[in-house]
Scaffold this motif. Structure first.
Motif, short mmCIF file in Angstrom:
data_model
loop_
_atom_site.label_atom_id
_atom_site.label_comp_id
_atom_site.label_asym_id
_atom_site.label_seq_id
_atom_site.Cartn_x
_atom_site.Cartn_y
_atom_site.Cartn_z
N ASN A 16 0.83 -1.20 0.00
CA ASN A 16 0.00 0.00 0.00
C ASN A 16 0.87 1.25 0.00
O ASN A 16 0.53 2.27 -0.62
CB ASN A 16 -0.93 -0.01 1.20
N VAL A 17 2.03 1.18 0.66
CA VAL A 17 2.99 2.29 0.63
C VAL A 17 3.65 2.38 -0.74
O VAL A 17 3.89 3.47 -1.26
CB VAL A 17 4.06 2.10 1.73
N LEU A 18 3.94 1.22 -1.32
CA LEU A 18 4.65 1.18 -2.59
C LEU A 18 3.79 1.67 -3.75
O LEU A 18 4.27 2.37 -4.65
CB LEU A 18 5.13 -0.26 -2.85
N TRP A 19 2.50 1.30 -3.74
CA TRP A 19 1.65 1.61 -4.88
C TRP A 19 0.53 2.61 -4.57
O TRP A 19 -0.13 3.11 -5.48
CB TRP A 19 1.03 0.32 -5.42
N GLY A 20 0.31 2.88 -3.29
CA GLY A 20 -0.75 3.82 -2.92
C GLY A 20 -0.31 5.26 -3.10
O GLY A 20 0.86 5.57 -3.35
N GLU A 21 -1.26 6.18 -2.97
CA GLU A 21 -0.96 7.61 -3.10
C GLU A 21 -0.54 8.15 -1.73
O GLU A 21 -1.37 8.35 -0.85
CB GLU A 21 -2.18 8.37 -3.61
N ILE A 22 0.76 8.37 -1.56
CA ILE A 22 1.25 8.95 -0.31
C ILE A 22 1.40 10.45 -0.45
O ILE A 22 1.71 11.15 0.52
CB ILE A 22 2.56 8.29 0.15
N THR A 23 1.19 10.96 -1.66
CA THR A 23 1.12 12.39 -1.90
C THR A 23 0.17 12.63 -3.06
O THR A 23 0.02 11.80 -3.95
CB THR A 23 2.51 12.99 -2.22
N LYS A 24 -0.51 13.76 -3.02
CA LYS A 24 -1.44 14.13 -4.08
C LYS A 24 -1.50 15.65 -4.13
O LYS A 24 -1.96 16.30 -3.19
CB LYS A 24 -2.83 13.56 -3.83
N GLY A 25 -0.97 16.22 -5.21
CA GLY A 25 -0.96 17.68 -5.33
C GLY A 25 -0.13 18.31 -4.24
O GLY A 25 1.08 18.08 -4.15
N ASN A 26 -0.77 19.09 -3.38
CA ASN A 26 -0.04 19.78 -2.30
C ASN A 26 -0.28 19.12 -0.94
O ASN A 26 -0.18 19.77 0.10
CB ASN A 26 -0.46 21.26 -2.25
N VAL A 27 -0.54 17.81 -0.95
CA VAL A 27 -0.82 17.06 0.29
C VAL A 27 0.08 15.83 0.35
O VAL A 27 0.30 15.16 -0.67
CB VAL A 27 -2.30 16.61 0.35
N CYS A 28 0.61 15.52 1.54
CA CYS A 28 1.38 14.29 1.71
C CYS A 28 1.26 13.82 3.16
O CYS A 28 0.72 14.52 4.03
CB CYS A 28 2.85 14.48 1.35
N VAL A 29 1.76 12.62 3.43
CA VAL A 29 1.81 12.08 4.79
C VAL A 29 3.25 11.71 5.14
O VAL A 29 4.07 11.46 4.26
CB VAL A 29 0.90 10.84 4.95
N ALA A 30 3.53 11.66 6.44
CA ALA A 30 4.86 11.30 6.93
C ALA A 30 4.71 10.63 8.30
O ALA A 30 3.66 10.70 8.93
CB ALA A 30 5.77 12.53 7.02
N GLY A 31 5.78 10.01 8.76
CA GLY A 31 5.75 9.34 10.06
C GLY A 31 4.79 8.16 10.07
O GLY A 31 4.62 7.47 9.06
N ASP A 32 4.14 7.94 11.20
CA ASP A 32 3.21 6.81 11.31
C ASP A 32 2.00 6.94 10.40
O ASP A 32 1.33 5.96 10.12
CB ASP A 32 2.74 6.65 12.76
N ALA A 33 1.69 8.13 9.96
CA ALA A 33 0.62 8.30 8.98
C ALA A 33 1.01 7.70 7.64
O ALA A 33 0.15 7.30 6.85
CB ALA A 33 0.27 9.77 8.81
N LEU A 34 2.30 7.61 7.38
CA LEU A 34 2.81 7.03 6.14
C LEU A 34 3.18 5.56 6.31
O LEU A 34 2.73 4.71 5.55
CB LEU A 34 4.05 7.82 5.67
#
Length: 415
Positions: A280-298
Motif C-alpha cells: 500500500n505504501v509502494l503503490w498507494g498515493e502517499i502524496t497528491k498535489g499539495n498534500v502528503c503524509v509522513a511518520g506513522d501516517a505514512l
C-alpha cells in the motif's frame, strides 16, 4: 459566523514526524503551523531506541548533541534465548570492522519531543486543534476544525499517526493488526541501576522482550506477544499486565525481572502492534498535489527493528529539504510566492512533495517488511524456526538491523 484563517504550510500532528518537519522547515527559513489535537505535547510511550540513522537526522536538525548529553551510548546488542538462557549472538554497536561510526541510544520520548519543539518560533504549535475533515478549493486545502473554524493552506502535511485523517483523504488503506501486542514500561533507580550500557533482547516460546538503560538511573523494557483471550481481559489493568509479563518471561536475567517488578503501575502501557501493508505504501498515493503524509501516517510498522521513530526523523528532514528546494530560489531566501503565478507555485509544491515520496516510498516499504519478518521469526513458536533462529539466523538478524540503520537522510541544504 465561522472563523476563516490562512497559513502557507500546515502540519497535522505534533509528534516526532510533525515536529521534525516543522523544525527542518524553520532551519531552512520556512514557516509552518502545527495543529495538535491534544492540549499539550504528546508523549506516547516512555522511550524509544534511536539508531545511527536517527542521530544523523538529529544532527542535521542541530539538536543531536543536546540529546546525547542526556542518554548513554549503548555498547552491545545481545540476543538471548529464553528457552536455554544462553546468548545466541552479540553485536558491537559502537563501530564495525571498517571503523565506521555507529551510535545507538535509548532516548526518553519526552526529551526527544521537547528538544524538537524548543527551537520552534513561538506560536508554531497550536494545541487543542483537531481537524475533522479536508476540503479542496482550487489549489488550496480547507481544513475544518472541531471548534468550527476553517483553515486555508497551500501545503498540507499529515503527521497524524495511525488514524490519520490525511491518509484517509489520500485513499490509503487503514493499518492492519499484526496479531501481537506490546507491553512497555520503565523503572527508576534513585541510587543508580548499575547496568552495563547494553541493549539486551530475549526471545522464545512466542515472546520477545528487551531491556536497556536510558541514563544512569532509568531503564526501559518491553514485552511483545500474540495475545490470548486472557491477555485481552487484562489490558486495562497494569497490575495484571505486570504479572502476565513476569509469568511469561522464561529463562531471563534477574536484571530484567527486577526492572519489571520495580516499575510503577502508572509507567506500564499496553497497545496492539499495527502496520501498513507494505504494498500500500509502494503503490498507494502517499502524496497528491499539495498534500502528503509522513511518520506513522505514512509507514506504521511493528517495533521489531526499532526503526519507527528513526524513520519519522528521516521523513521530517527529507520533507523539509524537498519543500525548501521547491520553494526557495537560494538557501536562506524566502519564496517570492507573493508575486509568482499561483499555478506555478502549486506545481513547485507538487514537485517537491513528489520528490519526497520518491525518496521515501521504497525506504518505507523495506522498513515495514523487514520489521514484520524479523518479528515473526523472533516470536515464532515453531521448533524448526526456533532452532534456525537460535543457531543460524541471529547473526543474519543482527546484520539486518545494522543495514537498515546505516541509512543517511542527508543534510538540510539545497542541492
Amino acid at each position: 459566523m465561522r472563523t476563516e484563517m490562512a497559513e502557507d504550510m500546515v502540519i497535522i500532528g505534533a509528534g516526532i514526524a510533525g515536529l521534525t518537519t516543522a523544525l527542518g522547515l524553520h532551519r531552512m527559513g520556512l514557516r509552518s503551523l502545527v495543529l495538535e489535537s491534544s492540549d499539550s505535547l504528546r508523549v506516547t510511550g516512555f522511550a524509544l531506541v534511536l539508531w545511527t540513522n536517527a542521530w544523523k537526522a538529529l544532527d542535521a536538525l542541530g539538536i543531536g548533541d543536546f540529546l546525547r548529553e542526556q542518554h548513554v551510548l549503548l555498547d552491545r546488542l545481545v540476543f538471548t534465548s529464553t528457552i536455554s538462557g544462553l546468548a545466541t549472538s552479540q553485536l558491537p554497536l559502537r563501530a564495525d570492522s571498517k571503523h565506521e561510526s555507529r551510535e545507538v541510544r535509548s532516548v526518553k520520548r519526552n526529551a526527544l519531543v521537547e528538544a524538537l519543539a524548543k527551537d520552534l518560533p513561538r506560536g508554531t504549535i497550536r494545541f487543542s486543534s483537531k481537524v475533522v475533515s479536508i476540503e479542496e478549493a482550487d489549489n488550496l486545502k480547507l481544513l475544518h476544525l472541531a471548534d468550527g473554524s476553517i483553515l486555508k493552506t497551500k501545503v498540507l502535511i499529515g503527521c497524524d499517526g495511525l488514524n490519520s485523517v490525511v491518509a484517509k483523504w489520500l485513499g490509503l488503506e487503514k493499518p492492519v493488526s499484526s496479531g501481537r501486542w506490546a507491553i512497555r514500561g520503565y523503572a527508576e533507580y534513585l541510587g543508580g541501576h548499575g547496568l552495563e550500557p547494553n541493549f539486551l533482547q530475549f526471545f522464545g516460546n512466542g515472546s520477545r522482550c528487551g531491556l536497556m538503560p536510558c541514563d544512569e538511573k532509568t531503564v526501559y523494557w518491553f514485552f511483545t506477544r500474540t495475545p490470548s483471550a486472557k491477555y485481552k481481559e487484562i489490558e486495562e489493568n497494569p497490575a495484571m499486565m505486570k504479572q502476565f509479563v513476569l509469568s511469561n518471561l522464561g529463562n531471563v536475567p534477574e536484571a530484567l525481572v527486577n526492572a519489571i517488578e520495580s516499575s510503577d503501575f502508572g509507567s506500564i502501557v499496553a497497545s496492539p502492534l499495527k502496520f501498513r501493508k507494505p504494498w500500500n505504501v509502494l503503490w498507494g498515493e502517499i502524496t497528491k498535489g499539495n498534500v502528503c503524509v509522513a511518520g506513522d501516517a505514512l509507514h506504521p510498522m511493528t517495533p521489531d527493528i526499532g526503526q519507527g521513530g528513526c524513520a519519522a526523523l528521516e521523513d521530517g528532514v527529507v520533507l523539509a529539504r524537498c519543500l525548501a528546494e521547491a520553494l526557495l530560489k537560494e538557501p536562506g531566501r524566502e519564496s517570492n510566492s507573493g508575486v509568482e503565478d499561483k499555478e506555478d507555485e502549486f506545481n513547485r509544491i507538487k514537485m517537491g512533495l513528489e520528490k519526497f515520496a520518491k525518496e521515501r516510498r521504497w525506504r518505507s516499504f523495506e522498513l515495514i517488511s523487514t520489521a514484520y519478518v524479523v518479528g515473526s521469526m523472533q516470536q515464532s513458536e515453531g521448533k524448526v524456526i526456533g532452532f534456525l533462529r537460535d543457531n543460524l539466523l541471529s547473526s543474519l538478524l543482527s546484520g539486518l538491523l545494522l543495514k537498515k540503520a546505516s541509512y543517511d537522510c542527508g543534510k538540510l541544504n539545497i542541492s
